[in-house]
Design a protein around this motif. Sequence first.
Motif, PDB file in Angstrom:
ATOM      1  N   ALA A  78      32.266  32.597  20.834  1.00  0.00           N
ATOM      2  CA  ALA A  78      31.552  32.162  22.035  1.00  0.00           C
ATOM      3  C   ALA A  78      30.979  33.359  22.791  1.00  0.00           C
ATOM      4  N   LEU A  79      31.736  34.447  22.840  1.00  0.00           N
ATOM      5  CA  LEU A  79      31.287  35.637  23.553  1.00  0.00           C
ATOM      6  C   LEU A  79      30.010  36.211  22.946  1.00  0.00           C
ATOM      7  N   TYR A  80      29.834  36.050  21.645  1.00  0.00           N
ATOM      8  CA  TYR A  80      28.593  36.489  21.007  1.00  0.00           C
ATOM      9  C   TYR A  80      27.393  35.797  21.651  1.00  0.00           C
ATOM     10  N   GLY A  81      27.521  34.502  21.936  1.00  0.00           N
ATOM     11  CA  GLY A  81      26.436  33.787  22.612  1.00  0.00           C
ATOM     12  C   GLY A  81      26.168  34.344  23.999  1.00  0.00           C
ATOM     13  N   HIS A  82      27.221  34.735  24.698  1.00  0.00           N
ATOM     14  CA  HIS A  82      27.061  35.347  26.017  1.00  0.00           C
ATOM     15  C   HIS A  82      26.353  36.698  25.891  1.00  0.00           C
ATOM     16  N   PHE A  83      26.696  37.438  24.842  1.00  0.00           N
ATOM     17  CA  PHE A  83      26.047  38.726  24.588  1.00  0.00           C
ATOM     18  C   PHE A  83      24.550  38.523  24.352  1.00  0.00           C
ATOM     19  N   ALA A  84      24.185  37.525  23.557  1.00  0.00           N
ATOM     20  CA  ALA A  84      22.773  37.245  23.294  1.00  0.00           C
ATOM     21  C   ALA A  84      22.036  36.886  24.579  1.00  0.00           C
ATOM     22  N   THR A  85      22.664  36.071  25.427  1.00  0.00           N
ATOM     23  CA  THR A  85      22.056  35.702  26.710  1.00  0.00           C
ATOM     24  C   THR A  85      21.912  36.930  27.602  1.00  0.00           C
ATOM     25  N   TRP A  86      22.955  37.761  27.663  1.00  0.00           N
ATOM     26  CA  TRP A  86      22.918  38.978  28.473  1.00  0.00           C
ATOM     27  C   TRP A  86      21.801  39.897  28.002  1.00  0.00           C
ATOM     28  N   ARG A  95      29.220  29.888  29.895  1.00  0.00           N
ATOM     29  CA  ARG A  95      30.157  29.937  31.015  1.00  0.00           C
ATOM     30  C   ARG A  95      31.236  30.945  30.698  1.00  0.00           C
ATOM     31  N   THR A  96      31.662  31.660  31.696  1.00  0.00           N
ATOM     32  CA  THR A  96      32.774  32.588  31.542  1.00  0.00           C
ATOM     33  C   THR A  96      33.695  32.440  32.741  1.00  0.00           C
ATOM     34  N   VAL A  97      34.919  32.904  32.556  1.00  0.00           N
ATOM     35  CA  VAL A  97      35.875  32.981  33.652  1.00  0.00           C
ATOM     36  C   VAL A  97      36.468  34.382  33.632  1.00  0.00           C
ATOM     37  N   ALA A  98      36.811  34.862  34.790  1.00  0.00           N
ATOM     38  CA  ALA A  98      37.456  36.173  34.877  1.00  0.00           C
ATOM     39  C   ALA A  98      38.967  35.956  34.984  1.00  0.00           C
ATOM     40  N   LEU A  99      39.701  36.715  34.207  1.00  0.00           N
ATOM     41  CA  LEU A  99      41.158  36.655  34.241  1.00  0.00           C
ATOM     42  C   LEU A  99      41.691  38.057  34.507  1.00  0.00           C
ATOM     43  N   PRO A 100      42.779  38.173  35.249  1.00  0.00           N
ATOM     44  CA  PRO A 100      43.360  39.502  35.446  1.00  0.00           C
ATOM     45  C   PRO A 100      43.964  39.997  34.129  1.00  0.00           C
ATOM     46  N   VAL A 101      44.062  41.319  33.965  1.00  0.00           N
ATOM     47  CA  VAL A 101      44.610  41.876  32.722  1.00  0.00           C
ATOM     48  C   VAL A 101      46.055  41.455  32.512  1.00  0.00           C
ATOM     49  N   GLU A 102      46.727  41.051  33.553  1.00  0.00           N
ATOM     50  CA  GLU A 102      48.102  40.573  33.406  1.00  0.00           C
ATOM     51  C   GLU A 102      48.174  39.300  32.550  1.00  0.00           C
ATOM     52  N   PHE A 103      47.034  38.672  32.324  1.00  0.00           N
ATOM     53  CA  PHE A 103      46.973  37.504  31.455  1.00  0.00           C
ATOM     54  C   PHE A 103      47.580  37.805  30.079  1.00  0.00           C
ATOM     55  N   PHE A 104      47.297  38.992  29.540  1.00  0.00           N
ATOM     56  CA  PHE A 104      47.759  39.318  28.187  1.00  0.00           C
ATOM     57  C   PHE A 104      49.282  39.380  28.112  1.00  0.00           C
ATOM     58  N   ALA A 105      49.913  40.014  29.093  1.00  0.00           N
ATOM     59  CA  ALA A 105      51.376  40.058  29.124  1.00  0.00           C
ATOM     60  C   ALA A 105      51.939  38.659  29.332  1.00  0.00           C
ATOM     61  N   GLY A 106      51.300  37.874  30.189  1.00  0.00           N
ATOM     62  CA  GLY A 106      51.738  36.505  30.426  1.00  0.00           C
ATOM     63  C   GLY A 106      51.605  35.644  29.178  1.00  0.00           C
ATOM     64  N   LEU A 107      50.537  35.841  28.430  1.00  0.00           N
ATOM     65  CA  LEU A 107      50.344  35.105  27.190  1.00  0.00           C
ATOM     66  C   LEU A 107      51.455  35.420  26.200  1.00  0.00           C
ATOM     67  N   ARG A 108      51.798  36.699  26.077  1.00  0.00           N
ATOM     68  CA  ARG A 108      52.887  37.095  25.172  1.00  0.00           C
ATOM     69  C   ARG A 108      54.212  36.447  25.593  1.00  0.00           C
ATOM     70  N   GLN A 109      54.517  36.542  26.876  1.00  0.00           N
ATOM     71  CA  GLN A 109      55.777  35.983  27.372  1.00  0.00           C
ATOM     72  C   GLN A 109      55.824  34.474  27.179  1.00  0.00           C
ATOM     73  N   SER A 110      54.728  33.788  27.472  1.00  0.00           N
ATOM     74  CA  SER A 110      54.679  32.332  27.308  1.00  0.00           C
ATOM     75  C   SER A 110      54.786  31.934  25.848  1.00  0.00           C
ATOM     76  N   ALA A 111      54.138  32.680  24.966  1.00  0.00           N
ATOM     77  CA  ALA A 111      54.199  32.371  23.535  1.00  0.00           C
ATOM     78  C   ALA A 111      55.615  32.551  23.006  1.00  0.00           C
ATOM     79  N   LEU A 112      56.291  33.598  23.461  1.00  0.00           N
ATOM     80  CA  LEU A 112      57.681  33.814  23.038  1.00  0.00           C
ATOM     81  C   LEU A 112      58.590  32.708  23.581  1.00  0.00           C
ATOM     82  N   ALA A 113      58.404  32.349  24.837  1.00  0.00           N
ATOM     83  CA  ALA A 113      59.226  31.300  25.440  1.00  0.00           C
ATOM     84  C   ALA A 113      58.986  29.954  24.754  1.00  0.00           C
ATOM     85  N   ALA A 114      57.742  29.686  24.385  1.00  0.00           N
ATOM     86  CA  ALA A 114      57.418  28.421  23.723  1.00  0.00           C
ATOM     87  C   ALA A 114      58.047  28.325  22.338  1.00  0.00           C
ATOM     88  N   HIS A 115      58.385  29.461  21.785  1.00  0.00           N
ATOM     89  CA  HIS A 115      59.025  29.482  20.467  1.00  0.00           C
ATOM     90  C   HIS A 115      60.521  29.738  20.598  1.00  0.00           C
TER      91      HIS A 115
END
Length: 194
Positions: free
Chosen positions: A62-70, A21-41
């Motif tokens: 996990a992505l390796y398994g997806h690569f094998a399936t692909w 299983r996979t989910v698609a996330l917008p690239v803004e996820f990475f900036a949001g992750l950084r901001q949330s991690a900083l705020a959590a600390h």
Amino acid sequence: MTLAEGERHGSMSLATSTQPRTVALPVEFFAGLRQSALAAHGGATVLPVDAIRDAGYAAGTALYGHFATWLSEQGESHPDKLSDERFPWLLEAFFHGIGWGRVELHALSDAVMALDVSEWGEASDNAGGCLVSTGLFAGFFGRLASAPISVLEVDTGTAGPGRSRFLLGSVDVMGYVWEAMERGIPYDRAAASA
């Protein structure tokens, strides 16, 4: 520079499933992750680097398994049975096809590989490097090699928007490269002598 060592993650368990299983996330996820991690600390200016790389590592295994399936869906061999000539092309097609960006794999020496990424979502905002990707590649290539792989991000922010370079090798080899770089030796020279 960021370094992820596959050895740290030896005790992680992987969920197995017959249907990846996979989910698609917008690239803004990475900036949001950084901001949330900083705020959590408590608004600290230093990210919890290990936690972010650990999440990337889990995703990479996990992505390796997806690569094998692909690969199977493409009529190709299992990843550990691919020819050296086809592997880089199929790796690039896979990562580009799932929206991560383009990857190019190059040998810097017998012991160190360079992985150049472009159009890479996490590299579009290079503040602090590509922490998720560093862990992701350690998990992915560690599973491919059936051994711990260390990943070192170099050229962070200097390669241009959406671009970065990662070095891959064994834990010992990448430790040597890291130490040489700390002494001011360029990574390509350090990799060539590893």
